[in-house]
Design a protein around this motif. Structure first.
Motif, PDB file in Angstrom:
ATOM      1  N   TRP A 107       0.864  -1.175   0.000  1.00  0.00           N
ATOM      2  CA  TRP A 107       0.000   0.000   0.000  1.00  0.00           C
ATOM      3  C   TRP A 107       0.905   1.231   0.000  1.00  0.00           C
ATOM      4  N   TYR A 108       0.561   2.177  -0.864  1.00  0.00           N
ATOM      5  CA  TYR A 108       1.252   3.452  -0.941  1.00  0.00           C
ATOM      6  C   TYR A 108       0.213   4.555  -0.858  1.00  0.00           C
ATOM      7  N   LYS A 145      -0.137  16.529  -5.003  1.00  0.00           N
ATOM      8  CA  LYS A 145       0.799  16.238  -6.094  1.00  0.00           C
ATOM      9  C   LYS A 145       2.138  15.732  -5.590  1.00  0.00           C
ATOM     10  N   ASP A 146       2.190  15.395  -4.300  1.00  0.00           N
ATOM     11  CA  ASP A 146       3.433  14.837  -3.774  1.00  0.00           C
ATOM     12  C   ASP A 146       3.719  13.478  -4.402  1.00  0.00           C
ATOM     13  N   LYS A 147       4.926  13.013  -4.227  1.00  0.00           N
ATOM     14  CA  LYS A 147       5.258  11.685  -4.739  1.00  0.00           C
ATOM     15  C   LYS A 147       4.611  10.618  -3.865  1.00  0.00           C
ATOM     16  N   ARG A 148       4.477   9.443  -4.435  1.00  0.00           N
ATOM     17  CA  ARG A 148       3.943   8.333  -3.669  1.00  0.00           C
ATOM     18  C   ARG A 148       4.886   7.992  -2.522  1.00  0.00           C
ATOM     19  N   GLU A 149       4.319   7.672  -1.385  1.00  0.00           N
ATOM     20  CA  GLU A 149       5.142   7.252  -0.261  1.00  0.00           C
ATOM     21  C   GLU A 149       4.667   5.911   0.252  1.00  0.00           C
ATOM     22  N   LEU A 150       5.621   5.160   0.720  1.00  0.00           N
ATOM     23  CA  LEU A 150       5.352   3.820   1.241  1.00  0.00           C
ATOM     24  C   LEU A 150       4.467   3.894   2.470  1.00  0.00           C
ATOM     25  N   THR A 152       6.186  -8.531   6.814  1.00  0.00           N
ATOM     26  CA  THR A 152       5.664  -7.185   6.611  1.00  0.00           C
ATOM     27  C   THR A 152       6.722  -6.128   6.915  1.00  0.00           C
ATOM     28  N   ASN A 153       6.499  -4.961   6.356  1.00  0.00           N
ATOM     29  CA  ASN A 153       7.340  -3.812   6.653  1.00  0.00           C
ATOM     30  C   ASN A 153       6.460  -2.574   6.589  1.00  0.00           C
ATOM     31  N   TYR A 154       6.680  -1.660   7.518  1.00  0.00           N
ATOM     32  CA  TYR A 154       5.859  -0.467   7.620  1.00  0.00           C
ATOM     33  C   TYR A 154       6.722   0.793   7.610  1.00  0.00           C
ATOM     34  N   ALA A 155       6.160   1.848   7.060  1.00  0.00           N
ATOM     35  CA  ALA A 155       6.803   3.146   7.197  1.00  0.00           C
ATOM     36  C   ALA A 155       6.734   3.563   8.660  1.00  0.00           C
ATOM     37  N   PHE A 165      -1.111   0.946  11.752  1.00  0.00           N
ATOM     38  CA  PHE A 165      -1.661   0.284  10.567  1.00  0.00           C
ATOM     39  C   PHE A 165      -1.201  -1.171  10.541  1.00  0.00           C
ATOM     40  N   THR A 166      -2.041  -2.022   9.952  1.00  0.00           N
ATOM     41  CA  THR A 166      -1.697  -3.432   9.784  1.00  0.00           C
ATOM     42  C   THR A 166      -2.055  -3.882   8.382  1.00  0.00           C
ATOM     43  N   ILE A 167      -1.085  -4.437   7.687  1.00  0.00           N
ATOM     44  CA  ILE A 167      -1.317  -4.973   6.345  1.00  0.00           C
ATOM     45  C   ILE A 167      -1.471  -6.483   6.445  1.00  0.00           C
TER      46      ILE A 167
END
Length: 121
Positions: free
Chosen positions: A35-36, A41-46, A56-59, A66-68
Protein backbone atom coordinates in the motif's frame (compact mmCIF):
# COMPACT_ATOMS: atom_id res chain seq x y z
CA UNK A 1 -3.66 -8.49 -13.16
CA UNK A 2 -6.08 -5.76 -12.16
CA UNK A 3 -6.30 -4.26 -8.69
CA UNK A 4 -9.37 -2.60 -7.24
CA UNK A 5 -8.99 -0.65 -4.00
CA UNK A 6 -11.94 0.28 -1.81
CA UNK A 7 -12.86 1.28 1.72
CA UNK A 8 -11.73 4.89 1.82
CA UNK A 9 -13.82 7.68 3.25
CA UNK A 10 -14.07 10.49 5.75
CA UNK A 11 -13.15 9.66 9.34
CA UNK A 12 -12.48 11.84 12.41
CA UNK A 13 -9.04 11.94 14.01
CA UNK A 14 -8.50 8.86 16.13
CA UNK A 15 -10.86 6.82 13.99
CA UNK A 16 -10.32 3.65 12.00
CA UNK A 17 -10.78 2.45 8.45
CA UNK A 18 -10.12 -0.79 6.64
CA UNK A 19 -8.99 -0.63 3.05
CA UNK A 20 -9.40 -3.61 0.76
CA UNK A 21 -7.74 -4.44 -2.52
CA UNK A 22 -9.18 -7.10 -4.80
CA UNK A 23 -6.91 -8.63 -7.40
CA UNK A 24 -8.18 -10.27 -10.54
CA UNK A 25 -6.14 -12.22 -13.03
CA UNK A 26 -3.13 -14.41 -12.36
CA UNK A 27 -2.76 -13.66 -8.68
CA UNK A 28 -0.62 -16.73 -8.00
CA UNK A 29 2.27 -15.22 -9.96
CA UNK A 30 2.51 -12.21 -7.72
CA UNK A 31 5.03 -11.73 -4.97
CA UNK A 32 5.08 -8.63 -2.83
CA UNK A 33 1.92 -6.59 -2.26
CA UNK A 34 1.93 -3.08 -0.92
CA UNK A 35 0.00 0.00 0.00
CA UNK A 36 1.25 3.45 -0.94
CA UNK A 37 -0.27 6.87 -0.58
CA UNK A 38 -0.08 10.23 -2.27
CA UNK A 39 -1.15 13.58 -0.91
CA UNK A 40 -2.11 16.10 -3.62
CA UNK A 41 0.80 16.24 -6.09
CA UNK A 42 3.43 14.84 -3.77
CA UNK A 43 5.26 11.69 -4.74
CA UNK A 44 3.94 8.33 -3.67
CA UNK A 45 5.14 7.25 -0.26
CA UNK A 46 5.35 3.82 1.24
CA UNK A 47 2.73 2.77 3.76
CA UNK A 48 3.26 -0.98 4.13
CA UNK A 49 4.31 -4.06 2.19
CA UNK A 50 3.76 -7.77 2.68
CA UNK A 51 5.42 -10.78 1.06
CA UNK A 52 3.77 -14.05 0.09
CA UNK A 53 5.25 -15.54 3.27
CA UNK A 54 3.61 -12.87 5.38
CA UNK A 55 6.68 -10.79 6.16
CA UNK A 56 5.66 -7.18 6.61
CA UNK A 57 7.34 -3.81 6.65
CA UNK A 58 5.86 -0.47 7.62
CA UNK A 59 6.80 3.15 7.20
CA UNK A 60 7.78 4.71 10.51
CA UNK A 61 4.87 7.14 10.41
CA UNK A 62 2.28 4.32 10.40
CA UNK A 63 4.03 1.57 12.36
CA UNK A 64 1.95 0.53 15.32
CA UNK A 65 -1.21 2.07 13.89
CA UNK A 66 -1.66 0.28 10.57
CA UNK A 67 -1.70 -3.43 9.78
CA UNK A 68 -1.32 -4.97 6.35
CA UNK A 69 -2.55 -8.48 5.59
CA UNK A 70 -3.25 -10.63 2.57
CA UNK A 71 -5.49 -13.57 1.75
CA UNK A 72 -4.16 -15.30 -1.34
CA UNK A 73 -7.11 -17.71 -1.39
CA UNK A 74 -9.41 -14.73 -1.90
CA UNK A 75 -6.95 -12.64 -3.92
CA UNK A 76 -7.24 -9.84 -1.39
CA UNK A 77 -4.92 -7.45 0.41
CA UNK A 78 -6.07 -5.35 3.36
CA UNK A 79 -4.88 -2.33 5.28
CA UNK A 80 -6.37 -1.87 8.73
CA UNK A 81 -5.82 1.72 9.82
CA UNK A 82 -6.31 2.85 13.40
CA UNK A 83 -5.61 6.00 15.39
CA UNK A 84 -5.85 7.96 12.19
CA UNK A 85 -4.36 11.45 12.05
CA UNK A 86 -5.09 14.38 9.73
CA UNK A 87 -1.67 13.85 8.15
CA UNK A 88 -2.82 10.40 7.01
CA UNK A 89 -5.14 12.14 4.56
CA UNK A 90 -4.19 10.97 1.07
CA UNK A 91 -5.17 8.79 -1.84
CA UNK A 92 -4.19 5.23 -0.98
CA UNK A 93 -3.07 2.84 -3.69
CA UNK A 94 -2.56 -0.89 -3.59
CA UNK A 95 0.21 -2.34 -5.69
CA UNK A 96 1.53 -5.74 -6.65
CA UNK A 97 4.87 -6.90 -7.94
CA UNK A 98 6.51 -10.05 -9.21
CA UNK A 99 9.48 -9.52 -6.92
CA UNK A 100 9.42 -11.35 -3.61
CA UNK A 101 10.04 -8.13 -1.72
CA UNK A 102 10.45 -4.48 -2.60
CA UNK A 103 9.67 -1.07 -1.15
CA UNK A 104 10.52 0.95 -4.27
CA UNK A 105 7.20 1.86 -5.92
CA UNK A 106 8.89 1.94 -9.32
CA UNK A 107 9.55 -1.79 -9.01
CA UNK A 108 5.86 -2.67 -8.74
CA UNK A 109 4.13 -4.01 -11.84
CA UNK A 110 0.45 -3.38 -11.10
CA UNK A 111 -1.44 -0.55 -9.43
CA UNK A 112 -5.01 -0.02 -8.34
CA UNK A 113 -6.91 3.18 -9.02
CA UNK A 114 -6.64 4.57 -5.49
CA UNK A 115 -9.13 5.28 -2.75
CA UNK A 116 -9.39 8.61 -0.92
CA UNK A 117 -8.90 8.69 2.84
CA UNK A 118 -9.71 11.95 4.59
CA UNK A 119 -9.09 12.39 8.29
CA UNK A 120 -10.87 15.46 9.57
CA UNK A 121 -13.24 16.57 12.28
Amino acid sequence: VQLQASGGGLVPPGGSLRLSCAASGVFSGLGVMGWYRRFLKDKRELVAVITREGTTNYADYVRGRFTISRDDAKNMVYLQMSSLKPEDTAVYYCAAGRNSYDTDPDKYDYWGQGTQVTVSS
